[in-house]
Design an enzyme around this catalytic site. Structure first.
Site, PDB file in Angstrom:
ATOM      1  CD  GLU A 435      -2.897   0.527  -0.270  1.00 43.08           C
ATOM      2  OE1 GLU A 435      -3.294  -0.615  -0.558  1.00 43.08           O
ATOM      3  OE2 GLU A 435      -3.017   1.500  -1.020  1.00 43.08           O
TER       4      GLU A 435
HETATM    5  C1  LIG Z   1       1.887  -9.509   0.152  1.00 45.46           C
HETATM    6  C2  LIG Z   1       1.704  -8.374  -0.803  1.00 45.46           C
HETATM    7  C3  LIG Z   1       0.432  -7.966  -1.153  1.00 45.46           C
HETATM    8  C4  LIG Z   1       0.256  -6.929  -2.076  1.00 45.46           C
HETATM    9  N1  LIG Z   1      -1.014  -6.570  -2.476  1.00 45.46           N
HETATM   10  C5  LIG Z   1      -1.159  -5.697  -3.509  1.00 45.46           C
HETATM   11  C6  LIG Z   1      -2.437  -5.459  -4.092  1.00 45.46           C
HETATM   12  O1  LIG Z   1      -3.456  -5.999  -3.647  1.00 45.46           O
HETATM   13  N2  LIG Z   1      -2.514  -4.621  -5.163  1.00 45.46           N
HETATM   14  C7  LIG Z   1      -1.417  -4.010  -5.689  1.00 45.46           C
HETATM   15  O2  LIG Z   1      -1.556  -3.290  -6.664  1.00 45.46           O
HETATM   16  N3  LIG Z   1      -0.195  -4.198  -5.139  1.00 45.46           N
HETATM   17  C8  LIG Z   1      -0.038  -5.025  -4.076  1.00 45.46           C
HETATM   18  N4  LIG Z   1       1.210  -5.254  -3.540  1.00 45.46           N
HETATM   19  C9  LIG Z   1       2.343  -4.535  -4.092  1.00 45.46           C
HETATM   20  C10 LIG Z   1       2.939  -3.512  -3.139  1.00 45.46           C
HETATM   21  O3  LIG Z   1       2.088  -2.419  -2.988  1.00 45.46           O
HETATM   22  C11 LIG Z   1       4.332  -3.143  -3.694  1.00 45.46           C
HETATM   23  O4  LIG Z   1       5.164  -4.262  -3.473  1.00 45.46           O
HETATM   24  C12 LIG Z   1       4.900  -1.895  -3.071  1.00 45.46           C
HETATM   25  O5  LIG Z   1       4.163  -0.765  -3.452  1.00 45.46           O
HETATM   26  C13 LIG Z   1       6.369  -1.675  -3.461  1.00 45.46           C
HETATM   27  O6  LIG Z   1       6.578  -1.821  -4.840  1.00 45.46           O
HETATM   28  P1  LIG Z   1       7.760  -2.771  -5.349  1.00 45.46           P
HETATM   29  O7  LIG Z   1       7.583  -4.093  -4.693  1.00 45.46           O
HETATM   30  O8  LIG Z   1       7.808  -2.745  -6.812  1.00 45.46           O
HETATM   31  O9  LIG Z   1       9.067  -2.150  -4.754  1.00 45.46           O
HETATM   32  P2  LIG Z   1       9.943  -0.995  -5.447  1.00 45.46           P
HETATM   33  O10 LIG Z   1       9.087   0.092  -5.934  1.00 45.46           O
HETATM   34  O11 LIG Z   1      10.887  -1.629  -6.401  1.00 45.46           O
HETATM   35  O12 LIG Z   1      10.748  -0.444  -4.198  1.00 45.46           O
HETATM   36  C14 LIG Z   1      11.940  -1.055  -3.688  1.00 45.46           C
HETATM   37  C15 LIG Z   1      12.520  -0.120  -2.630  1.00 45.46           C
HETATM   38  O13 LIG Z   1      12.874   1.144  -3.222  1.00 45.46           O
HETATM   39  C16 LIG Z   1      12.195   2.210  -2.594  1.00 45.46           C
HETATM   40  N5  LIG Z   1      11.817   3.194  -3.614  1.00 45.46           N
HETATM   41  C17 LIG Z   1      11.252   2.970  -4.822  1.00 45.46           C
HETATM   42  N6  LIG Z   1      11.043   4.136  -5.463  1.00 45.46           N
HETATM   43  C18 LIG Z   1      11.463   5.127  -4.652  1.00 45.46           C
HETATM   44  C19 LIG Z   1      11.502   6.554  -4.741  1.00 45.46           C
HETATM   45  N7  LIG Z   1      11.028   7.228  -5.776  1.00 45.46           N
HETATM   46  N8  LIG Z   1      12.013   7.233  -3.693  1.00 45.46           N
HETATM   47  C20 LIG Z   1      12.467   6.583  -2.606  1.00 45.46           C
HETATM   48  N9  LIG Z   1      12.451   5.245  -2.468  1.00 45.46           N
HETATM   49  C21 LIG Z   1      11.943   4.513  -3.471  1.00 45.46           C
HETATM   50  C22 LIG Z   1      10.983   1.579  -1.902  1.00 45.46           C
HETATM   51  O14 LIG Z   1      10.553   2.339  -0.779  1.00 45.46           O
HETATM   52  C23 LIG Z   1      11.539   0.210  -1.518  1.00 45.46           C
HETATM   53  O15 LIG Z   1      12.216   0.284  -0.294  1.00 45.46           O
HETATM   54  C24 LIG Z   1       1.389  -6.261  -2.598  1.00 45.46           C
HETATM   55  C25 LIG Z   1       2.676  -6.671  -2.217  1.00 45.46           C
HETATM   56  C26 LIG Z   1       2.847  -7.716  -1.353  1.00 45.46           C
HETATM   57  C27 LIG Z   1       4.246  -8.153  -0.991  1.00 45.46           C
END
Ligand SMILES: Cc1cc2nc3c(=O)[nH]c(=O)nc-3n(C[C@H](O)[C@H](O)[C@H](O)COP(=O)(O)OP(=O)(O)OC[C@H]3O[C@@H](n4cnc5c(N)ncnc54)[C@H](O)[C@@H]3O)c2cc1C
Length: 580
Positions: A435
């Site tokens: 989220e």
């Molecule tokens: C169990 C689970 C349930 C989920 N349920 C849903 C769902 O129902 N619907 C849905 O759409 N998604 C869902 N998600 C996805 C979740 O919202 C994302 O995993 C989350 O938003 C982070 O995106 P990412 O995994 O691509 O990480 P990334 O965006 O790759 O981030 C990796 C790291 O880099 C940091 N980072 C990235 N960009 C920046 C920036 N611009 N500035 C500073 N730091 C940054 C992040 O904070 C993080 O620490 C779920 C994920 C999990 C694990």
């Protein structure tokens, strides 16, 4: 000191001012006694029906059949969910006009808190569905509302949120899923979404997916995103479930925790969807779902922490080791007689009280933002906007800390799956990630909320804290001590806030480098302030629990507020320090 969940919720209602809200016209049909009775009844339901599914949910988890694309939830979940739906619990916090129970959102939050303690994964299904109701009620056409909202309200169908893709996580603007217009006014959706909670399962016979996608020729980034409602099954002419839409579950994830909730990779192959809200207005519409979802996720940190606390307390009362100071030699005492174990339990307790006040205060302001004079609504909405990243980010970070302490109280047994402590720790860990990661929450706080009204929003809150500190300082030695730490924390946070605002204009990297430590600083301060406010209010009302509230505020002040000024250097350390 009570730990009964319904009583805890009822006390928190008093502390955040539910009675004043119920006195307004909007809630004139709601009686306070009915609220308490409903929460008590739900606490019983959660303990008897939902909680027994939690262990198998964690140990067995969800299963995916690649041949059929179907997901089977852990034993007992279908039956528990049906009972939840039959009892009508999911509709409680919605307006009577749409078929809801007519209770305020803050009451819904109390139910969610209890639900998520009983089974985090299952509660997520209901929370997402409730957010989908909010989205469709605000942005759906009359026909879409008529088709989906009643069934989502009752929980007959569930709602999901589709944002994340393999190359679009935090960067939502990178979404590639396409939506191509069809001659009949609907759209054909194609693409892959990942990490979709409850994207496929066996609890309901239809699933209502809310999908962010890109229409042809739309501008790059978030401005080009539109929102679509894509049911798992087409709707027949009668509005009942029809044939399958082009939505397929490709697999589910094997996760650290949250095992009752399937997390799916979802494929759209010419799936038929309808536009919700204006074309290009997808982000705005999705935020109607994301803001309540962020509060629900923050709440999960509290819920899992509260479950961990109950288990740690029970363990500490049973486990005998060593002799307490002044005890009889050779006779071992329960470990909760040792000061260091008491410290751990007190840390958990004080943190949870602060977390609950933050979450309930945010929810109450959501109710206030929807009623009364426009000026009051705007002020309440400002508070919601400011507190939401704290309620999500700070509360879930603290949730991990609380469950870690709970594990520590168990000693070696805390590392053994025979106890629930490892599950709590694993379950809590998702809160800071999904989220919008907590890093993204902190950036939202610093770049959007801190600058609101030229900084007056945060400054107004800090000034209110200083006023409250005056009232606190006359409550004996404990009040004076707590007020001193509160004021010192306010002063340091004011300096940090001014510095961050100034750097945003002159050196944005410096401001971004300070965002997460600032969220921790402001979160700790807001938590301490709300505990202080509670102590003041209870003392003024000569209410039961006044001494206890002051003791908790004092403990928290010594434990967390006292460290706030020391973190000013970290917040204002600049981006240079990061290149190590
Ligand atoms: C169990 C689970 C349930 C989920 N349920 C849903 C769902 O129902 N619907 C849905 O759409 N998604 C869902 N998600 C996805 C979740 O919202 C994302 O995993 C989350 O938003 C982070 O995106 P990412 O995994 O691509 O990480 P990334 O965006 O790759 O981030 C990796 C790291 O880099 C940091 N980072 C990235 N960009 C920046 C920036 N611009 N500035 C500073 N730091 C940054 C992040 O904070 C993080 O620490 C779920 C994920 C999990 C694990």
């Amino acid at each position: 000191m009570t730990h009964d969940r319904a009583t805890l919720a009822s006390q928190a209602f008093d502390d955040v001012g539910l009675s004043e809200l119920l006195a307004t016209d909007r809630f004139s049909h709601v009686d306070r006694a009915d609220v308490d009775a409903a929460v008590a009844e739900f606490a019983r339901f959660a303990a008897e029906v939902v909680a027994p599914t939690d262990r198998d949910g964690d140990r067995i988890g969800c299963r995916f059949d690649p041949a059929t694309g179907q997901v089977t939830t852990p034993p007992g979940l279908v039956s528990a969910y049906r009972k939840l739906v039959e009892a009508g619990w999911t509709a409680v916090p919605f307006d009577l006009a749409v078929g809801g129970g007519g209770f305020p959102r803050v009451v819904g939050v109390a139910l969610q808190e209890i639900f998520a303690s009983a089974n985090l994964g299952l509660s997520l299904c209901a929370a997402l569905t409730q957010s989908a109701v909010e989205l469709l009620s605000r942005w759906g056409t009359a026909e879409q509302q008529q088709r989906y909202v009643p069934r989502l309200l009752t929980g007959e169908w569930n709602g999901t949120m589709w944002i994340t893709e393999p190359d679009a996580g935090s960067d939502v603007g990178a979404i590639r899923t396409t939506a191509t217009p069809r001659p009949d006014g609907t759209y054909a959706l194609n693409g892959t979404k990942i990490f979709i909670s409850w994207g496929e399962h066996d609890l309901t016979d239809n699933i209502v997916h809310l999908v962010l996608a890109r229409t042809p020729g739309s501008p790059p980034g978030t401005k080009g995103l539109s929102l679509f409602v894509v049911p798992k099954h087409h709707m027949g002419a009668t509005g009942r479930t029809g044939e399958a839409n082009g939505v397929r579950c490709a697999s589910i994830e094997h996760k650290l925790g949250l095992h009752s909730s399937p997390t799916a990779v979802m494929q759209l192959d010419d799936a038929v969807g309808e536009l919700v809200g204006p074309e290009g207005g997808g982000m705005r519409a999705m935020f109607t779902m994301m803001n309540p979802a962020r509060l629900s996720i923050g709440l999960q940190g509290l819920s899992v922490g509260e479950a961990a606390y109950a288990e740690a307390r029970a363990f500490a009362a049973e486990r005998h080791q060593g002799t307490r100071v002044g005890g009889e030699r050779g006779i071992s005492d329960p470990i909760d007689r040792h000061p260091d174990v008491r410290r751990m339990l007190a840390q958990m307790r004080a943190s949870l009280d602060a977390m609950r006040l933050v979450v309930y205060t945010t929810a109450l302001h959501t109710d206030l933002a929807a009623s009364g004079e426009q000026h009051d609504r705007d002020r309440a909405q400002d508070m919601v906007d400011l507190l939401t990243p704290i309620a999500k980010g700070w509360v879930t970070d603290l949730g991990v800390e609380v469950t870690s302490i709970g594990l520590q109280v168990h000693g070696g047994m805390g590392y053994i799956e025979e106890t629930s402590a490892p599950q709590r720790y694993r379950d809590a860990r998702i809160g800071p990630i999904y989220e919008g990661t907590n890093g993204i929450q902190a950036i939202d706080l610093v770049t959007r909320k801190l600058t609101r009204h030229d900084g007056d929003l945060v400054e107004g809150l800090l000034a209110e804290m200083e006023q409250d500190a005056k009232e606190l300082s006359v409550l004996g030695d404990a009040g004076a001590l707590t007020a001193t730490f509160l004021c010192q924390a306010v002063t340091a946070t004011r300096t940090a806030s001014d510095w961050l605002r100034e750097r945003q204009a002159t050196s944005p990297e410096d401001a971004l480098a300070g965002a997460t430590p600032y969220m921790g600083m402001l979160g700790d301060l807001v938590g301490g302030w709300l505990l202080a406010r509670r102590a003041v209010d209870r003392a003024a009302a000569e209410a039961a629990g006044a001494d206890e509230a002051l003791a908790v505020a004092r403990f928290y002040a010594l434990e967390r507020l006292a460290t706030v000024p020391g973190r000013l250097a970290t917040v204002t350390g600049g981006a240079d320090r990061l290149f190590v």
